[in-house]
Design an enzyme around this catalytic site. Structure first.
Site, PDB file in Angstrom:
ATOM      1  N   GLU A 424       0.836  -1.186   0.000  1.00  0.00           N
ATOM      2  CA  GLU A 424       0.000   0.000   0.000  1.00  0.00           C
ATOM      3  C   GLU A 424       0.881   1.250   0.000  1.00  0.00           C
ATOM      4  O   GLU A 424       1.707   1.437   0.887  1.00  0.00           O
ATOM      5  CB  GLU A 424      -0.859  -0.041   1.278  1.00  0.00           C
ATOM      6  N   ASP A 497      -0.910  -1.387   5.888  1.00  0.00           N
ATOM      7  CA  ASP A 497      -0.814  -0.885   7.251  1.00  0.00           C
ATOM      8  C   ASP A 497      -1.803  -1.604   8.161  1.00  0.00           C
ATOM      9  O   ASP A 497      -2.843  -2.066   7.712  1.00  0.00           O
ATOM     10  CB  ASP A 497      -1.134   0.615   7.288  1.00  0.00           C
ATOM     11  N   ASP A 499      -3.842  -0.354  10.047  1.00  0.00           N
ATOM     12  CA  ASP A 499      -4.931   0.546  10.443  1.00  0.00           C
ATOM     13  C   ASP A 499      -6.148   0.322   9.539  1.00  0.00           C
ATOM     14  O   ASP A 499      -6.136  -0.557   8.686  1.00  0.00           O
ATOM     15  CB  ASP A 499      -4.468   2.000  10.390  1.00  0.00           C
ATOM     16  N   ASP A 501      -7.475   2.061   7.084  1.00  0.00           N
ATOM     17  CA  ASP A 501      -7.227   2.239   5.655  1.00  0.00           C
ATOM     18  C   ASP A 501      -6.546   1.009   5.065  1.00  0.00           C
ATOM     19  O   ASP A 501      -6.893   0.542   3.982  1.00  0.00           O
ATOM     20  CB  ASP A 501      -6.302   3.450   5.429  1.00  0.00           C
TER      21      ASP A 501
END
Ligand code: 0RA
Length: 633
Positions: A424, A497, A499, A501
């Site tokens: 990403e 990641d 998180d 997103d």
């Protein structure tokens, strides 16, 4: 006590001994699946009563302890008459003699099959306690058992109206390491039973949560199909689903609708048991359906010009539910969810072909809409073939001129130990490029969000640059021209990641792979990287924690020493060397392997969550992917 034993009792006791000794032989294992088999087995007996027209209501109560269950029906009630020869009631025999249940009435359809066809006695043998209550002939009767042995005689406990059977049981913790039922698993099974047996009211009372579900569907499979089609947001090509019901050696029920969706979606059941991996009944259906449609097209001179219809064209957008009941099903495969009886193929083919052809001929306007749908998919296939050819590579090591510009390829693609990291963002991609093992790790950075491919045709997917880059890098093609032999890497590893997103991107990528490159998952080539969330320095030692729990554990171990904790905001922030050490290095990293535990459930839930909260989607995929297979690869 011992003086009451007779020779016959001993025979009976020996009768159930093997079940307690080797439970796996009877219920497949003593884990959660085996535990739930006890419920299915007991439930199947009540469903048999309903199937044969004697019961209308079934109630399942999961008790507050989460480890005991009551299943009640309003059928005829298990017979309680005493057999003069054995001096035992039929009820006692059914619960204490292996395989006694089925002998009572030949010719009736038994739902039970495969692992489930083991009889009430197996449930009894593996229960710490079981209480059977029967209402018959104006009275209520009750008999209790402990670990399969009678805990007293059959007692007449009073007057009663109506008829029925109630079985309470608590699995034996001496057999099952963990006696804890899973309410969603039970609820799902009961809901499906209510569709497969129209009209039967199935109630699920979950005392652990206080929730109650009532499942009842007068239209059975038609209701089920409508729910599936609505959930897919796929517009039906015709209104009335074709329904076929037949009964001879094989009881078969089939409903189908063609929709504007591009995939084929078939759910199948054998004796009420879901067959996620298909089998001979599905193959028979596909054969019969193909022949019926082709016959119709030929008879009515509807063959298209310039394109040949393939079997896949005929089934594109087809959404259906197939339920068969057969005498002695044999299940195969690791999860025992594929039917293996060879005779069922021709039986189903032989029912579906004339049945569907007859129906098409009697519903010509619908038939024409279906044929038009099929011709359209053939034309679309032809049209997208040219586009697909562009991204399909000739071979794993063929010229690299066509590879996407942002791919940092490895020097040894094509080997089984080579890996493609889909990363990403550009900055994380940069760290990964510097930190990787160049010989066998390739990096493909993705910019921003990936297209949501749920319900999107292959042709549309090929308009998306990020996904085309991914497919081109993989080299294996996509959709109908997919060929795993051309795959340029041994593994595809999604590196996002930790998180929301990152989860979203991973979800979108997994949705794409699940829908358009599913063989990558089934062949075990798809993984999720696990970058750490924390760096914890304790004195001279550095530790990495993937999550809060690990962080807490490490801090606890540190004892008096003062740990210094750094939380990573994102992969881009990690130094290449750190990324290598924690996430890329095959010796030290941890990968999650993506697996599909249940194809149908996965498929449905991806559909249902479509367009909704992305984090829910992610959670679903993570839960169902049985991702917990942690590997030190
Ligand atoms: C044997 C014979 C009959 C009914 C049953 C078994 C029976 C078993 C179960 C298990 C759960 N619910 C059940 N309901 C019925 C036929 C009895 C008759 O002819 O009246």
């Amino acid at each position: 006590m011992a003086s009451n034993y007779t020779a016959k009792d001993i025979t009976v006791l020996e009768g159930l001994e093997p079940v307690r000794k080797r439970p796996g032989m009877y219920i497949g294992g003593v884990g959660s699946t085996g535990l739930h088999h006890l419920v299915w087995e007991t439930l199947d007996n009540s469903i048999d009563e309903a199937m044969n027209g004697h019961a209308k209501n079934i109630r399942v109560t999961l008790h507050k302890d989460g480890s005991s269950i009551t299943i009640e029906d309003d059928g005829r009630g298990i017979p309680v008459d005493v057999h003069p020869k054995t001096n035992k009631s039929a009820l006692e025999v059914i619960f204490t003699v292996l395989h006694a249940g089925g002998k009572f009435e030949a010719g009736n359809y038994k739902t039970a099959g495969g692992l489930h066809g083991v009889g009430a006695s197996v449930v009894n043998a593996l229960s710490r306690e079981l209480v059977a209550t029967v209402k018959r002939d104006g009275y209520q009767y009750q008999m209790s058992f402990k670990q399969g042995k009678p805990a007293g005689s059959l007692k007449k406990t009073g007057a009663a109206r109506g008829t029925g059977t109630t079985v309470y049981f608590k699995p034996d913790p001496q057999i099952f390491p963990k006696v804890e039922f899973d309410p969603p698993i039970i609820r799902e099974r009961l809901e499906i039973a209510s569709y497969l047996h129209r009209g039967v009211k199935v109630i699920f009372e979950d005392e652990t949560t206080g929730l109650k579900d009532v499942f009842q569907h007068e239209e059975g499979l038609v209701d089920y199909l409508e729910k599936i089609v609505a959930g897919k947001n796929a517009k039906p090509v015709h209104d009335a689903p074709f329904t076929l019901e037949k009964e001879n050696g094989v009881k078969l029920e089939f409903v189908v609708q063609w929709t504007e969706a591009t995939d084929e979606h078939l759910r199948s059941y054998v004796n009420g048991i879901p067959t996620g991996s298909g089998g001979t009944h599905e193959n028979g259906l596909r054969a019969g359906l193909g022949k019926a449609v082709r016959n119709y097209i030929e008879t009515h001179n509807l063959s298209p010009k310039g394109v040949t219809l393939t079997a896949e064209d005929i089934r594109e957008g087809m959404t259906g539910v197939l339920s068969v009941f057969i005498q002695e099903p044999q299940f195969q495969g690791q999860t025992k969810d594929r039917l293996n009886n060879p005779e069922v193929l021709s039986a189903v083919d032989g029912l579906v072909r004339p049945g569907l052809e007859h129906w098409l001929n009697n519903n010509q306007s619908v038939a024409e809409a279906i044929v038009a749908r099929i011709i359209l998919s053939a034309r679309a296939r032809e049209a997208s073939r040219a586009a697909q050819a562009e991204v399909v590579r000739k071979g794993p090591t063929a010229g690299r001129v066509n590879l996407p510009g942002k791919l940092a390829d490895c020097t040894n693609p094509g080997s089984i130990t080579s890996e493609l990291f889909v990363v990403e963002g550009d900055s994380a991609g940069g760290s990964a490029k510097q930190g990787r093992d160049r010989a066998r790790q390739a990096i493909l950075p993705l910019r921003g969000k990936v297209l949501n491919t749920e319900g999107v045709s292959t042709a549309k997917v090929l308009e998306n640059k990020e996904l085309v880059d991914l497919v081109t890098a993989l080299g294996c093609g996509v959709g109908k021209s997919f060929d795993i032999a051309r795959m340029r890497y041994g593994k595809v590893i999604i590196l996002a990641d930790a998180d929301s997103d990152g989860h979203h991107i991973a979800t979108l990528l997994l949705t794409f792979i699940f829908r358009h490159l599913p063989q990558l998952i089934t062949s075990g080539r798809v993984y999720l990287a696990q970058p750490p969330l924390y760096r914890i320095d304790i004195g001279k030692d550095t530790h990495w924690a993937l999550d809060e729990q690990q962080k807490a554990d490490i801090v606890k171990q540190a004892g008096r020493a003062h740990p210094e904790i750094t939380r990573f905001k994102g992969l881009g922030e990690m130094m290449p060397k750190v990324l290598w050490e924690t996430t890329l290095n095959p010796r030290t990293r941890r990968l999650l392997k993506v697996e599909i535990a249940d194809q149908l459930v996965t498929d449905r839930v991806i559909n249902e969550l479509m367009g909704k909260d992305a984090s829910a989607r992610f959670r679903f995929i993570m839960d169902r992917a049985e991702d917990a297979v942690e590997l030190d690869v």
